[in-house]
Design a protein around this motif. Structure first.
Motif, mmCIF file in Angstrom:
data_model
loop_
_atom_site.group_PDB
_atom_site.id
_atom_site.type_symbol
_atom_site.label_atom_id
_atom_site.label_comp_id
_atom_site.label_asym_id
_atom_site.label_seq_id
_atom_site.Cartn_x
_atom_site.Cartn_y
_atom_site.Cartn_z
ATOM 1 N N ASP A 97 0.810 -1.222 0.000
ATOM 2 C CA ASP A 97 0.000 0.000 0.000
ATOM 3 C C ASP A 97 0.846 1.276 0.000
ATOM 4 O O ASP A 97 0.351 2.350 -0.288
ATOM 5 N N TYR A 98 2.100 1.158 0.380
ATOM 6 C CA TYR A 98 2.987 2.332 0.375
ATOM 7 C C TYR A 98 4.441 1.870 0.312
ATOM 8 O O TYR A 98 4.773 0.754 0.675
ATOM 9 N N ARG A 99 5.289 2.772 -0.191
ATOM 10 C CA ARG A 99 6.716 2.467 -0.282
ATOM 11 C C ARG A 99 7.516 3.272 0.744
ATOM 12 O O ARG A 99 8.439 2.780 1.343
ATOM 13 N N GLU A 100 7.161 4.533 0.898
ATOM 14 C CA GLU A 100 7.867 5.372 1.860
ATOM 15 C C GLU A 100 6.877 6.330 2.506
ATOM 16 O O GLU A 100 5.801 6.579 1.971
ATOM 17 N N THR A 101 7.266 6.862 3.641
ATOM 18 C CA THR A 101 6.417 7.843 4.309
ATOM 19 C C THR A 101 7.072 9.205 4.213
ATOM 20 O O THR A 101 8.300 9.325 4.215
ATOM 21 N N PHE A 102 6.245 10.232 4.093
ATOM 22 C CA PHE A 102 6.751 11.591 3.980
ATOM 23 C C PHE A 102 5.695 12.540 4.511
ATOM 24 O O PHE A 102 4.522 12.417 4.166
ATOM 25 N N ALA A 103 6.111 13.448 5.353
ATOM 26 C CA ALA A 103 5.185 14.440 5.896
ATOM 27 C C ALA A 103 5.835 15.816 5.806
ATOM 28 O O ALA A 103 6.755 16.111 6.563
ATOM 29 N N PRO A 104 5.409 16.641 4.850
ATOM 30 C CA PRO A 104 6.002 17.980 4.746
ATOM 31 C C PRO A 104 5.624 18.830 5.956
ATOM 32 O O PRO A 104 4.457 18.929 6.305
ATOM 33 N N MET A 105 6.627 19.385 6.593
ATOM 34 C CA MET A 105 6.398 20.191 7.794
ATOM 35 C C MET A 105 7.282 21.428 7.737
ATOM 36 O O MET A 105 8.409 21.373 7.264
ATOM 37 N N ALA A 106 6.770 22.525 8.235
ATOM 38 C CA ALA A 106 7.581 23.731 8.383
ATOM 39 C C ALA A 106 8.358 23.613 9.687
ATOM 40 O O ALA A 106 7.816 23.205 10.709
ATOM 41 N N LYS A 107 9.651 23.959 9.639
ATOM 42 C CA LYS A 107 10.453 23.921 10.854
ATOM 43 C C LYS A 107 10.050 25.080 11.749
ATOM 44 O O LYS A 107 9.708 26.165 11.276
ATOM 45 N N LEU A 108 10.110 24.857 13.044
ATOM 46 C CA LEU A 108 9.736 25.882 14.005
ATOM 47 C C LEU A 108 10.621 27.119 13.849
ATOM 48 O O LEU A 108 10.150 28.251 13.975
ATOM 49 N N THR A 109 11.908 26.911 13.558
ATOM 50 C CA THR A 109 12.805 28.062 13.385
ATOM 51 C C THR A 109 12.373 28.920 12.193
ATOM 52 O O THR A 109 12.472 30.144 12.237
ATOM 53 N N THR A 110 11.860 28.294 11.135
ATOM 54 C CA THR A 110 11.382 29.041 9.972
ATOM 55 C C THR A 110 10.183 29.907 10.363
ATOM 56 O O THR A 110 10.092 31.077 9.983
ATOM 57 N N VAL A 111 9.269 29.340 11.116
ATOM 58 C CA VAL A 111 8.097 30.082 11.570
ATOM 59 C C VAL A 111 8.530 31.243 12.459
ATOM 60 O O VAL A 111 8.042 32.375 12.312
ATOM 61 N N CYS A 112 9.477 31.003 13.366
ATOM 62 C CA CYS A 112 9.969 32.070 14.255
ATOM 63 C C CYS A 112 10.622 33.192 13.469
ATOM 64 O O CYS A 112 10.424 34.372 13.781
ATOM 65 N N VAL A 113 11.414 32.854 12.445
ATOM 66 C CA VAL A 113 12.064 33.872 11.621
ATOM 67 C C VAL A 113 11.013 34.715 10.895
ATOM 68 O O VAL A 113 11.102 35.948 10.857
ATOM 69 N N LEU A 114 9.999 34.055 10.328
ATOM 70 C CA LEU A 114 8.943 34.793 9.633
ATOM 71 C C LEU A 114 8.185 35.720 10.579
ATOM 72 O O LEU A 114 7.886 36.866 10.236
ATOM 73 N N LEU A 115 7.869 35.234 11.776
ATOM 74 C CA LEU A 115 7.159 36.064 12.748
ATOM 75 C C LEU A 115 8.010 37.245 13.205
ATOM 76 O O LEU A 115 7.516 38.363 13.346
ATOM 77 N N SER A 116 9.306 37.013 13.425
ATOM 78 C CA SER A 116 10.169 38.125 13.853
ATOM 79 C C SER A 116 10.341 39.143 12.731
ATOM 80 O O SER A 116 10.377 40.349 12.986
ATOM 81 N N MET A 117 10.439 38.685 11.475
ATOM 82 C CA MET A 117 10.519 39.616 10.344
ATOM 83 C C MET A 117 9.248 40.460 10.261
ATOM 84 O O MET A 117 9.314 41.667 10.024
ATOM 85 N N ALA A 118 8.116 39.826 10.456
ATOM 86 C CA ALA A 118 6.842 40.547 10.403
ATOM 87 C C ALA A 118 6.784 41.597 11.513
ATOM 88 O O ALA A 118 6.316 42.717 11.290
ATOM 89 N N ALA A 119 7.282 41.251 12.699
ATOM 90 C CA ALA A 119 7.267 42.205 13.811
ATOM 91 C C ALA A 119 8.193 43.388 13.532
ATOM 92 O O ALA A 119 7.822 44.547 13.746
ATOM 93 N N VAL A 120 9.392 43.105 13.027
ATOM 94 C CA VAL A 120 10.363 44.162 12.745
ATOM 95 C C VAL A 120 9.876 45.074 11.614
ATOM 96 O O VAL A 120 10.000 46.298 11.675
ATOM 97 N N GLN A 121 9.285 44.479 10.581
ATOM 98 C CA GLN A 121 8.832 45.244 9.422
ATOM 99 C C GLN A 121 7.460 45.891 9.620
ATOM 100 O O GLN A 121 7.015 46.663 8.779
ATOM 101 N N GLY A 122 6.781 45.530 10.705
ATOM 102 C CA GLY A 122 5.446 46.075 10.956
ATOM 103 C C GLY A 122 4.387 45.495 10.029
ATOM 104 O O GLY A 122 3.385 46.141 9.749
ATOM 105 N N TRP A 123 4.609 44.260 9.563
ATOM 106 C CA TRP A 123 3.659 43.621 8.656
ATOM 107 C C TRP A 123 2.444 43.137 9.432
ATOM 108 O O TRP A 123 2.521 42.763 10.590
ATOM 109 N N HIS A 124 1.308 43.129 8.762
ATOM 110 C CA HIS A 124 0.098 42.557 9.351
ATOM 111 C C HIS A 124 0.078 41.061 9.046
ATOM 112 O O HIS A 124 0.403 40.646 7.942
ATOM 113 N N LEU A 125 -0.283 40.264 10.027
ATOM 114 C CA LEU A 125 -0.337 38.812 9.855
ATOM 115 C C LEU A 125 -1.784 38.357 9.741
ATOM 116 O O LEU A 125 -2.668 38.886 10.414
ATOM 117 N N HIS A 126 -2.007 37.377 8.892
ATOM 118 C CA HIS A 126 -3.331 36.787 8.726
ATOM 119 C C HIS A 126 -3.178 35.276 8.733
ATOM 120 O O HIS A 126 -2.218 34.739 8.181
#
Length: 189
Positions: free
Chosen positions: A116-145
């Motif tokens: 029924d399957y050959r390999e397993t794969f689960a695409p996930m965003a790394k927590l550090t990537t999310v933190c970097v995006l949130l900090s960039m948004a805070a520094v740049q004054g971006w609105h988040l949705h």
């Protein structure tokens, strides 16, 4: 102190550590309403409520519109995996009911590797990537949705032949057809 009093008292009561006093009025209402709504734990419970029935029909319509499966007769040498409904009540920030959410989940634990399957794969965003995006948004004054994409996981085509039983409540008695999955479904390996 008698035996009854000592068994009812706690050495570390929760009220010492937890207080709702600092919550905003909206958050207090949300927290209070969490226990008002009951989610069914089985299809037989959900089918008695028209709201859950409508939510299941909506989920089936979305899966069919996405061409998630094709109904086919079950081949003799194939063993279909099962599926089940998962029920969740979504609340608005003020604690009022937003919607009844159902999800059809494959019982992927019964899949056989190499069949029924050959390999397993689960695409996930790394927590550090999310933190970097949130900090960039805070520094740049971006609105988040926040964006919730319905059935986003289901866009991946399957390479293997995976067969699944018909969803509970959507087959006729004595039906011998099964769902040949064309696209990924929650719960698959």
């Amino acid at each position: 102190m008698n035996v009854v009093q000592s068994s009812l008292s706690t050495s570390h009561p929760l009220s010492t550590y937890l207080s709702y006093a600092r919550l905003s009025p909206h958050h207090k209402a949300y927290t209070a309403n969490l226990t008002l709504f009951k989610e069914p734990t089985s299809f037989s419970q959900a089918v008695r409520d028209p709201n859950w029935c409508a939510a299941m029909h909506h989920e089936i319509a979305a899966l069919q519109a996405n061409h998630t499966w094709t109904l086919v007769p079950l081949l003799l040498h194939k063993c279909p995996i099962g599926c089940k409904w998962v029920y969740k009540i979504k609340l608005k920030p003020d604690g009022t009911l937003e919607r009844y959410k159902t999800r059809l989940v494959a019982k992927g634990y019964s899949q056989v590797e190499g069949v029924d399957y050959r390999e397993t794969f689960a695409p996930m965003a790394k927590l550090t990537t999310v933190c970097v995006l949130l900090s960039m948004a805070a520094v740049q004054g971006w609105h988040l949705h926040q964006l919730d994409v319905n059935n986003t996981f289901l866009n991946d085509d399957l390479e293997e032949d995976v067969y699944m039983t018909l969803p509970p409540g959507f087959g006729r008695k004595g039906e011998t057809r099964v769902c040949k999955l064309n696209k990924s479904l929650y719960g698959l390996k």
